[in-house]
Design a protein around this motif. Structure first.
Motif, PDB file in Angstrom:
ATOM      1  N   LEU A 172       0.842  -1.188   0.000  1.00 46.30           N
ATOM      2  CA  LEU A 172       0.000   0.000   0.000  1.00 46.30           C
ATOM      3  C   LEU A 172       0.879   1.242   0.000  1.00 46.30           C
ATOM      4  CD1 LEU A 172      -2.622  -1.013   2.736  1.00 46.30           C
ATOM      5  CD2 LEU A 172      -2.954  -1.074   0.258  1.00 46.30           C
ATOM      6  N   ALA A 195      -2.313   5.405   2.125  1.00 50.56           N
ATOM      7  CA  ALA A 195      -3.310   4.348   2.275  1.00 50.56           C
ATOM      8  C   ALA A 195      -3.010   3.489   3.502  1.00 50.56           C
ATOM      9  CB  ALA A 195      -3.352   3.482   1.018  1.00 50.56           C
ATOM     10  N   VAL A 219      -5.493   2.500   6.669  1.00 50.36           N
ATOM     11  CA  VAL A 219      -5.747   1.123   7.120  1.00 50.36           C
ATOM     12  C   VAL A 219      -5.397   0.991   8.600  1.00 50.36           C
ATOM     13  CG1 VAL A 219      -4.973  -1.276   6.878  1.00 50.36           C
ATOM     14  CG2 VAL A 219      -5.486   0.088   4.844  1.00 50.36           C
ATOM     15  N   ALA A 228      -7.509  -2.802   0.183  1.00 52.56           N
ATOM     16  CA  ALA A 228      -7.188  -1.961   1.330  1.00 52.56           C
ATOM     17  C   ALA A 228      -8.378  -1.895   2.282  1.00 52.56           C
ATOM     18  CB  ALA A 228      -6.803  -0.558   0.871  1.00 52.56           C
ATOM     19  N   TYR A 261      -8.673  -5.408   3.972  1.00 50.36           N
ATOM     20  CA  TYR A 261      -7.632  -5.618   4.982  1.00 50.36           C
ATOM     21  C   TYR A 261      -8.101  -5.072   6.332  1.00 50.36           C
ATOM     22  CZ  TYR A 261      -3.993  -6.617   1.444  1.00 50.36           C
ATOM     23  OH  TYR A 261      -3.246  -7.157   0.442  1.00 50.36           O
TER      24      TYR A 261
END
Length: 304
Positions: free
Chosen positions: A89, A93, A97, A222, A225
């Protein structure tokens, strides 16, 4: 299951009411941004002070609750940081997350604690907020620093904002009033308690207003996750630690509740200010909140 859904159902209906008001843009103008500031800086801190200042905190196993909640948060922060290259990522990003996995919606948590276990649940939830909010903020700001998404000036502003965080200050004031034996005397106590009562219904409606369904498109892995870690893996670890530490049923339920909460709506503001992926953050907030309407009652029913 019916008892859990009966307790949590009204909370989600208030969130959906907020989503409807946001979609209809009612009452319009700058009303909801101003209301969010009022809730965050006045109403919710008043509720935390009123709860912590008068609560019998001795009934809450604070050390064991801290081990379960803070230990889980530290574990997932470490796992995500060690796995950051495998996630492939971009740094902005990754920070979103990270926030989506570590932060939690305090309004839903405290309202859910009170709905499930009354005053005992509200007290345990307030203690959980006092334990988790400072650590979550430190870990998330540290994630921005380590990922290199902010400069020195932004670092100074973020640290100053952390020191002025109204939830952290409210917890500190409430605990100090409790331990000193002062409590909330006379009219002051009644005034703060009445002010705090408005926090949870308005806070839940504001959560719904902040949802952005259009942001859900285009974020793929993303999003999943963070959603999988937050709504799936985190409750598993908390349940295991609660069993290992021997938490009583009320404390166990509150620990699981906070583990299974969707991420905080305020994470979007932090993502914008500190160089995170704000659009991904909006998707995480919206998607996790909608998913939690199913996963949160399921986890609580499993525990009970």
């Amino acid at each position: 299951m019916s008892g859990v859904t009966g307790a949590l159902g009204p909370l989600f209906l208030l969130i959906l009411l907020g989503a409807l008001l946001g979609w209809r843009r009612f009452p319009g103008g700058d009303f909801w941004p101003a209301m969010e500031r009022l809730i965050y800086f006045l109403l919710f801190p008043a509720m935390l002070i009123a709860t912590l200042a008068t609560a019998d905190v001795a009934e809450v196993p604070v050390i064991r609750l801290a081990v379960v909640l803070m230990g889980t948060m530290l574990l997932f922060a470490l796992v995500l940081w060690c796995a950051r290259h495998r996630l492939t990522l971009a740094p902005p990003a990754f920070t979103s997350v990270l926030q989506g996995t570590l932060r939690f919606n305090t309004y839903v948590g405290v309202a859910g604690g009170a709905a499930l276990h009354g005053q005992a649940g509200a007290t345990a939830a307030a203690v959980a907020v006092a334990l988790m909010v400072p650590l979550a903020n430190v870990l998330c700001v540290s994630g921005f620093i380590a990922a290199g998404t902010l400069g020195a000036s932004s670092l100074g502003r973020s640290l100053a904002a952390l020191a002025r965080n109204p939830l952290i200050l409210a917890c500190a004031i409430g605990i100090t009033l409790n331990l000193s034996g002062i409590g909330l005397p006379g009219w002051l106590g009644s005034t703060i308690e009445l002010t705090g009562r408005a926090a949870l219904p308005l806070g839940l409606i504001a959560v719904g207003v902040a949802l952005r369904p259009r942001a859900l498109a285009g974020h793929g892995r993303a999003f999943w996750y963070s959603a999988t870690l937050k709504l799936g893996a985190t409750p598993v670890i908390v349940l295991a630690l609660a069993w290992l530490t021997g938490l009583d049923p009320v404390s166990r339920d509150i620990a699981l509740l906070f583990a299974a909460l969707p991420t905080a709506t305020s994470a979007y503001i932090l993502a914008r200010q500190l160089g995170g992926d704000a659009e991904l953050m909006a998707a995480l907030i919206t998607g996790q909140t909608l998913l939690a309407m199913v996963t949160l009652p399921a986890w609580m029913a499993l525990a009970s």
